[in-house]
Design a protein around this motif. Sequence first.
Motif, short mmCIF file in Angstrom:
data_model
loop_
_atom_site.label_atom_id
_atom_site.label_comp_id
_atom_site.label_asym_id
_atom_site.label_seq_id
_atom_site.Cartn_x
_atom_site.Cartn_y
_atom_site.Cartn_z
N CYS A 92 1.13 -1.20 0.00
CA CYS A 92 0.23 0.02 -0.16
C CYS A 92 1.10 1.23 -0.22
O CYS A 92 1.78 1.03 0.65
CB CYS A 92 -0.87 0.22 1.47
SG CYS A 92 -0.28 -0.01 2.89
N VAL A 93 0.37 2.63 -0.89
CA VAL A 93 1.60 3.18 -1.04
C VAL A 93 1.04 4.59 0.09
O VAL A 93 -0.63 4.56 0.12
CB VAL A 93 1.00 3.99 -2.38
CG1 VAL A 93 1.91 5.50 -2.27
CG2 VAL A 93 1.67 3.34 -3.01
N VAL A 94 2.01 4.64 0.98
CA VAL A 94 1.57 5.68 2.16
C VAL A 94 1.85 7.17 2.35
O VAL A 94 1.69 8.15 2.58
CB VAL A 94 1.27 4.96 3.40
CG1 VAL A 94 0.06 3.71 3.78
CG2 VAL A 94 2.98 5.26 4.16
N CYS B 74 4.97 1.60 1.25
CA CYS B 74 5.61 1.93 0.67
C CYS B 74 5.25 3.16 0.37
O CYS B 74 4.72 4.15 1.05
CB CYS B 74 5.19 1.74 -0.74
SG CYS B 74 5.14 -0.71 -0.76
N GLY B 75 6.42 4.31 0.07
CA GLY B 75 6.08 5.59 -0.45
C GLY B 75 7.41 5.27 -1.65
O GLY B 75 8.20 4.55 -2.45
N ILE C 5 -2.88 7.63 -7.31
CA ILE C 5 -4.15 6.65 -7.50
C ILE C 5 -4.19 5.54 -7.31
O ILE C 5 -5.47 5.19 -7.09
CB ILE C 5 -4.60 6.49 -8.98
CG1 ILE C 5 -4.37 9.53 -9.24
CG2 ILE C 5 -5.96 6.83 -9.44
CD1 ILE C 5 -3.89 9.41 -11.04
N ALA C 6 -3.49 4.61 -7.61
CA ALA C 6 -3.80 2.88 -7.97
C ALA C 6 -4.03 3.06 -5.90
O ALA C 6 -4.35 1.97 -5.24
CB ALA C 6 -2.73 2.60 -7.94
N GLY C 7 -3.27 3.63 -5.38
CA GLY C 7 -2.93 3.43 -4.06
C GLY C 7 -1.98 1.52 -3.41
O GLY C 7 -2.22 1.72 -2.33
N THR C 8 -1.89 1.19 -4.48
CA THR C 8 -0.63 0.16 -4.13
C THR C 8 0.03 -0.03 -5.37
O THR C 8 0.44 0.91 -6.50
CB THR C 8 -1.31 -1.05 -4.07
OG1 THR C 8 -0.53 -1.78 -3.66
CG2 THR C 8 -2.55 -0.98 -5.30
#
Length: 963
Positions: A503-505, A604-605, A637-640
Motif C-alpha cells: 500500500c502507498v502511504v 510504500c513511499g 491514485i492506484a494506492g498500491t
Amino acid sequence: MDPPSAGSPYQPVIEALENHPQKKFYNVSKLGGTKYDTLPYSIRVLFESSVRNCDGFLVKETDAMNILDWKTKQNHVEVPFCPARVVLQDFTGIPAMVDFAAMREAVRNAGGDPVKVNPACPTDLTVDHSLQIDFSKCAIQNAPNPGGGEVPKPPARLSPLRAQPRKVPCRGQGGCRGGPCESGRHPAPFSAQIENTPILCPFHLQPVPEPETVLKNQEMEFGRNRERLQFFKWSSKVFKNISIIPPETGTAHQVNLEYLSKVVFEVKDLLYPDSVVGTDSHTTMVNGLGILGWGVGGIETEAVMLGMPLTLTLPEVVGCELTGTVSPFATSIDIVLSITKHLRQAEVAGKFVEFFGSGVSQLSVADRTTIANMCPEYGAILSFFPVDNVTLKHLKHTGLDKAKLEVMEAYLKAVKLFRSDESSSREPDYSQVVQVSLSSIIPYVSGPKRSQDRVAVNNMKSDFQACLNEKCGVKGFQIAAEKQEDTVPVQYEGNEYQLSHGCVVIAAVISCTNNCNPSVMLAAGLLAKKAVEAGLVVKPYIRTSLSPGSGMVTHYLSSSGVLPYLSKLGFEVVGYGCSTCVGNTAPLPEAIRNAIKQGDIIACGVLSGTKNFEGRLCDCVRANYLASPPLVVAYAIAGTVRIDFETEPLGIGFNGKSIYLRDIWPTRKELHTVEEEYVISSMFKELKEKMEKGNKRWNLLEAPESTLFPWDSKSTYIRCPSFFDKLAKEPVAPQPVENAHVLLYLGDSVTTDHISPAGSIARSSAAAKYLTSKGLTPREFNSYGARRGNDAVMTRGTFANIKLLNKFIGKPAPKTIHFPSGQTLDVFEAAELYQKEGIPVIILAGKKYGLGSSRDWAAKGPFLLGVKAVLAESFEKVHRSQLVGIGIAPLQFHPGENPSTLGLTGKEQFSILFPPELSPRMTLDVKTSTGKVFSVIALFENNTEITLYKYGGSLNFVARRFL
C-alpha cells in the motif's frame, strides 16, 4: 581566480575574438598541435583553466602539459583545477561559513589580520535545505514535524511568529455534523487549534488555500531557522566575494542552473569557460548545459574558496554514445535510470563521462541536465554534454541577450568547445566507449531500498511479490507466505480502508532531479488533469505533497492550468526546497502508523527524487521507490505498487468505468506543445525578477556587521568549532595509532546518511539529550541539517541513523559496545568515554564506505569522535578525500582481504605505524593485540594530500597562509 600576472608563460596565446576585438581569450587550441583536437571536451576545459591560471606555483607549466598529454597521462598524474566559481547550499554551506568565521577568530588570536580572511573565488550560497513540511492537506498531517517521526503533542503556547487566526468558513459539505460552520457554531473543545496548523473546520477538516500553505511553511522556516539566517546575513555583509541567496528562492542546483550559470565567463574583457564546484552532489546538473562542474566535500570547497586549486587525478573519460529514438512512454527519468544502469555496469566510478552521438541532439537541455544530475548515483565524477545548437537554442529561450549569445558561440568555436552534428566533425578520443540505444528504454522505477535496483514498471507487481518472499537484505522483506495477503482495516476521516502489503502511504513529487526538466513535471500535471476529469481520486490517508525546486515550476504548472488538478488529488505545493528527499517528512497520521505496525505491513513511499535508502522517509515505511513524477501520481491514485498497469485499472471513474493508465497518460506531442507555450521563456524571466526583488522576510532580517562574529554561548545553532585549536605554522610527522579500539564494525555500502544524518533528530538520541539540556523542547529540535553550524549537535549526531547496522550489535541501531566496560551505549557516549580514557578509536568497514551525497560532517563528525583511521575494503572517492582533508587516515585492505578473511572480530586493539615520510598509496603494517599482523594501503593519492594530512587537514593548511 583573477587573470594571471604578466609573468604567465602562456600570454603569447592571448588573442582578440574575431569580430569582437575588445574581447580577449587564451586560444588554447593553438597549443600542442593535433593533440588538442583529440582531447575530450571536458579535458579541454581543464586544459584552458591550467593555461589561464598558470603561475608557476599553484599551477605549473608541467601541469598544463600533463593535461595536454591526457591520452598517455590519464590516471597517472595529479593536476590542479581552478574553477570559475563555487556554489553552496545551506546544509553544507553553513559549516563552511562557520569555519570561515572561526578562521577569522583563530587568525586574530595568532596575530594575523582577520579582515584578510575572505573567499578568493566567487561564491554563491543558496538557503534551500531549511524547508520542512509542516502544513499540507489535512489536520492530522498538518501538525509541525517534531523530529524523530513521533506524533506531536499540543503545545502550551503559540509561536511568536504565528499570525492571528482568521476564520475560514467551511464549504457546507454534507458530512459536517451541524451544517456549514459559522463563527461560534462549534463547541469549545473543537475550536482549539494545534500550534501552527491551518485554521480548519474541525468536522470538515478543510485545509487553508494552497498559497496560505506555502506562506505558513515559509513562516515556520524563518521562525525555526532565525539564528542560522542571521548568521548568513552577517556573512553576506562582512565577507567579500560571496552572495547569499535567501530562502524560498529555490534549490541550490536549480538556482545554479537557471540563474547563476554563465556558460562563458567574462572578467575584465577576458573570456573563459564557466566551471564550478559545489558542496551539493547535484552540482553536476550544470554539465547538461556544457558547464564543467561537480560536487566535492565542504573541506575541499573551503580551500577552493580561499584560492587553492582543486587537485584531482587526471581522469579517464568514458564516451557515452547515444543512438536511436526515445519511446513516447519513456520519460527523462527512464532515460536517466537506463543510462545509470549502463554506466554502473561499465564501472565509471571516479571517471568523467562525456556524451556524443546522433542521439544527443534529440535530448533537450532539460533532459541533459536530468541525466547529468544523476551521475553521482552511478559513481562518475561528472557527466558532460558539450555546448551545441540545442544549448544555444535553449539559452535564447531563457532570454539571454543576442549579443552575448553571439560572443559565446564565437568564443566556444574558436577554442573548439562547440559540438557539431556535422559528419565531417571528428569525435574526440575516449578511454572507452559505452553505447546506449535510446530506442530500447522503457519506463522503470527504482527500489525498494536502493536507487540502483531498477524495476520495469510492467514487472513491478511481480517484483514486489518477489521482495516479500526474499530474505531480508538489499531487496527482500521475508514475509511468510500465509501473511502476504493480510489486510488491516483502519478508520480514517469517517471511512474504513484496508491496508495491505504494497500500500502507498507517501507519494511525493519533490525537488532534486525532476524539477530541472519541465516535461516530467508537466506530465504529472497533465496526467492529474486527465485523472480528475475521468473521476479518479487519491485516498485521503496517503501523504501527498508537491515540493518544487523553484517557484518557476509552480509558475508553469499554474499557467498551463494543471496545478488545480494536482491539488485536487492532494499534491499541493508545500514550499520550495529539499523536504521529503532529505528526511524532512512530517509523521503519518497516527491511525495509519498504528495499522502498519499492527499488521507488520510493508508500506510504500513513492517519490520523484534521488534517494530512497530504507527508513529515510519514515521509520514505518520500509519500501521506497524512485519514480518519475507522472508515475508518482499514478501510484498514488492506484494506492498500491502491487498493480499491473497493462491489465489492471488505476480505479473506477465516472459511470463506473474502469480507467487504465494508458487512458490518461499524456503524449509527447501534448507535453512538447505545453512546454514550449508555457515554460521556457517565462520561467527564467520570473526567477530573474525574484532574485532581483529579494525576499521580504530576508530583507527585514537584522544581523550584526562586526568583523568577527559575536558568538552566543547560549546558541544551539551556531558555535565556534574546535578545528583551529592547534593551528600550526609547520607540519608535524604523522603520529602512530597505538592500541586503538574499534568504535564501529560496519558492512558494505555505508552511506554518508548513515554516518551523518540530515533529517529529524530522534527524541532518544544523544543530540536530543544535549538539546534538552539546553532547555529546548522536541518540537524545537529542528533537523541535523539545520544544526550543522553546531559541532556539539553534529558530533552527537554522528552515526545516529536508526538504520545503522553495527556488527557488534547485530541489528539496526545507532549503538556500539564500549569494550573496556562492556557497556552497550550510543555511539557518541562510547566515543566520549574512549576520549576520556585516552584511547584512540578506528572504524572497520566493507566496500564503498562513504557512499551517497557529499557531506563534510561525515568526516568532521568521526574526527571529533576521536576516530584516527577508517579501515575499509573500498571508499567512495569524495568521502575518501574528505577524510584526508580533516585528518583521518583512509586505509584500504588489499584486494580479496577484509576483516572476515583476516580473522578479525573487531574486539581486538589495533596499532598502526606511520613512517616519518609518507608516500602516495604506500603500505602500512597493522598489529593487533592478539598478535596478528597484516598490511593495508594508505589511500593518500598524491603528495598534496600527504601535506594536508601532516598539517591536520586542509583547513589548518589554508589558515596558516594568513599568519
